[in-house]
Design an enzyme around this catalytic site. Structure first.
Site, PDB file in Angstrom:
ATOM      1  N   ASN A  76       0.865  -1.182   0.000  1.00  0.00           N
ATOM      2  CA  ASN A  76       0.000   0.000   0.000  1.00  0.00           C
ATOM      3  C   ASN A  76       0.903   1.233   0.000  1.00  0.00           C
ATOM      4  O   ASN A  76       1.473   1.575   1.027  1.00  0.00           O
ATOM      5  CB  ASN A  76      -0.902  -0.037   1.243  1.00  0.00           C
ATOM      6  CG  ASN A  76      -1.688   1.241   1.423  1.00  0.00           C
ATOM      7  OD1 ASN A  76      -1.804   2.047   0.499  1.00  0.00           O
ATOM      8  ND2 ASN A  76      -2.240   1.429   2.621  1.00  0.00           N
ATOM      9  N   LYS A 127       0.089   4.315  -0.353  1.00  0.00           N
ATOM     10  CA  LYS A 127      -0.519   5.537   0.195  1.00  0.00           C
ATOM     11  C   LYS A 127      -0.248   6.714  -0.755  1.00  0.00           C
ATOM     12  O   LYS A 127      -0.235   6.528  -1.964  1.00  0.00           O
ATOM     13  CB  LYS A 127      -0.024   5.780   1.619  1.00  0.00           C
ATOM     14  CG  LYS A 127      -0.181   4.509   2.478  1.00  0.00           C
ATOM     15  CD  LYS A 127       0.061   4.708   3.929  1.00  0.00           C
ATOM     16  CE  LYS A 127      -0.115   3.370   4.637  1.00  0.00           C
ATOM     17  NZ  LYS A 127      -0.026   3.469   6.078  1.00  0.00           N
ATOM     18  N   HIS A 156      -9.636   1.255   4.589  1.00  0.00           N
ATOM     19  CA  HIS A 156      -8.340   1.406   5.256  1.00  0.00           C
ATOM     20  C   HIS A 156      -8.503   2.374   6.428  1.00  0.00           C
ATOM     21  O   HIS A 156      -9.262   3.339   6.341  1.00  0.00           O
ATOM     22  CB  HIS A 156      -7.288   1.920   4.269  1.00  0.00           C
ATOM     23  CG  HIS A 156      -5.921   1.934   4.860  1.00  0.00           C
ATOM     24  ND1 HIS A 156      -5.487   2.971   5.653  1.00  0.00           N
ATOM     25  CD2 HIS A 156      -4.919   1.030   4.823  1.00  0.00           C
ATOM     26  CE1 HIS A 156      -4.253   2.694   6.063  1.00  0.00           C
ATOM     27  NE2 HIS A 156      -3.886   1.519   5.577  1.00  0.00           N
ATOM     28  N   GLU A 205      -6.845   4.780   7.475  1.00  0.00           N
ATOM     29  CA  GLU A 205      -6.646   6.218   7.175  1.00  0.00           C
ATOM     30  C   GLU A 205      -7.882   6.800   6.506  1.00  0.00           C
ATOM     31  O   GLU A 205      -8.217   7.968   6.720  1.00  0.00           O
ATOM     32  CB  GLU A 205      -5.375   6.399   6.330  1.00  0.00           C
ATOM     33  CG  GLU A 205      -4.134   6.218   7.192  1.00  0.00           C
ATOM     34  CD  GLU A 205      -2.914   5.663   6.489  1.00  0.00           C
ATOM     35  OE1 GLU A 205      -2.847   5.712   5.243  1.00  0.00           O
ATOM     36  OE2 GLU A 205      -2.018   5.169   7.197  1.00  0.00           O
ATOM     37  N   GLU A 253      -5.825  -4.773  10.426  1.00  0.00           N
ATOM     38  CA  GLU A 253      -4.796  -3.749  10.618  1.00  0.00           C
ATOM     39  C   GLU A 253      -5.096  -2.954  11.883  1.00  0.00           C
ATOM     40  O   GLU A 253      -5.875  -1.989  11.843  1.00  0.00           O
ATOM     41  CB  GLU A 253      -4.776  -2.794   9.416  1.00  0.00           C
ATOM     42  CG  GLU A 253      -4.334  -3.456   8.131  1.00  0.00           C
ATOM     43  CD  GLU A 253      -3.676  -2.448   7.193  1.00  0.00           C
ATOM     44  OE1 GLU A 253      -2.541  -2.690   6.785  1.00  0.00           O
ATOM     45  OE2 GLU A 253      -4.288  -1.409   6.912  1.00  0.00           O
ATOM     46  N   GLY A 261       2.212   2.353  10.765  1.00  0.00           N
ATOM     47  CA  GLY A 261       3.196   3.423  10.643  1.00  0.00           C
ATOM     48  C   GLY A 261       3.878   3.795  11.951  1.00  0.00           C
ATOM     49  O   GLY A 261       4.528   4.825  12.043  1.00  0.00           O
ATOM     50  N   SER A 271       3.050  -2.020  10.489  1.00  0.00           N
ATOM     51  CA  SER A 271       4.486  -2.078  10.778  1.00  0.00           C
ATOM     52  C   SER A 271       5.131  -3.424  10.433  1.00  0.00           C
ATOM     53  O   SER A 271       6.024  -3.884  11.135  1.00  0.00           O
ATOM     54  CB  SER A 271       4.756  -1.695  12.238  1.00  0.00           C
ATOM     55  OG  SER A 271       4.444  -0.322  12.440  1.00  0.00           O
TER      56      SER A 271
END
Ligand code: PGA
Length: 266
Positions: free
Chosen positions: A11, A13, A98, A100, A170, A176, A213
């Site tokens: 991904n 991003k 996702h 985010e 996730e 991250g 991560s």
């Protein structure tokens, strides 16, 4: 021993425009030959889908996806991108929900359900993400949050649809941050997702990837758990050498049964 089919999903991003995507592909292809038992998925920015699909078109083990789509095929949705549009330029997958999108852009459970349904109706594979925040985890609400997020998708689909769904667990606190879930923790939540789907009448074993991560240092121990069918990776997928190493190490993971936790019974 039969080889497992593992999915390595990158991904990107909001990184890599079309020129960078092409340069990545050239280096990555030289480092990573196609191999039995694994498939490679890339989720570039929408403007880079066409370039990446073209650069990787000789590889049957590679599939390109969108990071986000609208559920409507067209219309007055300024800034939106539809499934027919991403399909036209080479996407065969899409991320849905996702964290985010959920937490930075306010995407709701209900919208996640609509997008998943629209992806399936248009013939592309949704990779549906679920996961709890740190506050939810610390508050003992992980199971409740995952069940709620799954519930919205379950409400939008019929049970045969699930044959074409892939999921990702996730945990938001792991994305991250450099702090991954332990292999046992990830395996436990993957079990929980499967039990919940089973309880709601989904007859298939839905593939579930872990994300948060993942790196070349932890990918083999994560994929040593049979509950994990692959990984969804952000930061460690951004350069071709690093991503090739994650794929290589993960592909060599030796499966061992998870221990140390009880299955959550319904
Ligand atoms: P990360 O991101 O690997 O950088 O933690 C994962 C993701 O957001 O899919």
């Amino acid at each position: 021993m039969t080889a497992r089919q593992l999915t390595f999903a990158a991904n990107w991003k909001m990184n890599h425009g079309p020129a960078e995507a092409r340069a990545f592909a050239e280096k990555f292809l030289a480092l990573t030959p196609a191999a039995e038992g694994r498939r490679l998925w890339f989720f570039p920015a929408a403007v880079s889908i066409a370039a990446l699909a073209d650069a990787l078109k000789g590889r049957s083990d590679v599939t390109i996806g969108a990071q986000n789509v609208h559920w409507e095929p067209k219309g007055a949705f300024t800034g939106g991108i539809s499934i027919p549009m991403v399909t036209e330029v080479g996407a065969r997958l899409t991320l849905v929900g996702h964290s985010e999108r959920r937490h930075l852009f306010g995407e709701t459970d209900e919208q996640v359900g609509r997008k998943t349904k629209a992806a399936l109706a248009a013939g592309i594979t949704p990779l549906v993400c679920v996961g709890e925040t740190l506050a939810e985890r610390d508050g003992g609400r992980t199971e409740q949050v995952i069940v709620r997020q799954l519930g919205a998708v379950l409400a939008a689909l019929q049970s045969p649809d699930w044959e074409r769904v892939v999921m990702a667990y996730e945990p938001v606190w792991a994305i991250g941050t450099g702090k991954n879930a332990t292999p046992d923790d990830a395996a436990q939540i993957h079990e929980l997702i499967r039990m919940e789907l089973g309880r709601k009448g989904v007859p298939h074993r839905v593939p579930i990837l872990y994300g948060g991560s993942v790196s070349s240092a932890n990918v083999a121990s994560l994929l040593s758990r049979p509950q994990l069918d692959g990984v969804l990776v952000g930061g460690a997928s951004l350069n071709p050498e690093g991503w090739a190493e994650v794929v290589d190490r993960g592909s060599k993971a030796k499966v061992r049964p998870s221990g140390g936790f009880d299955l959550i019974e319904g």
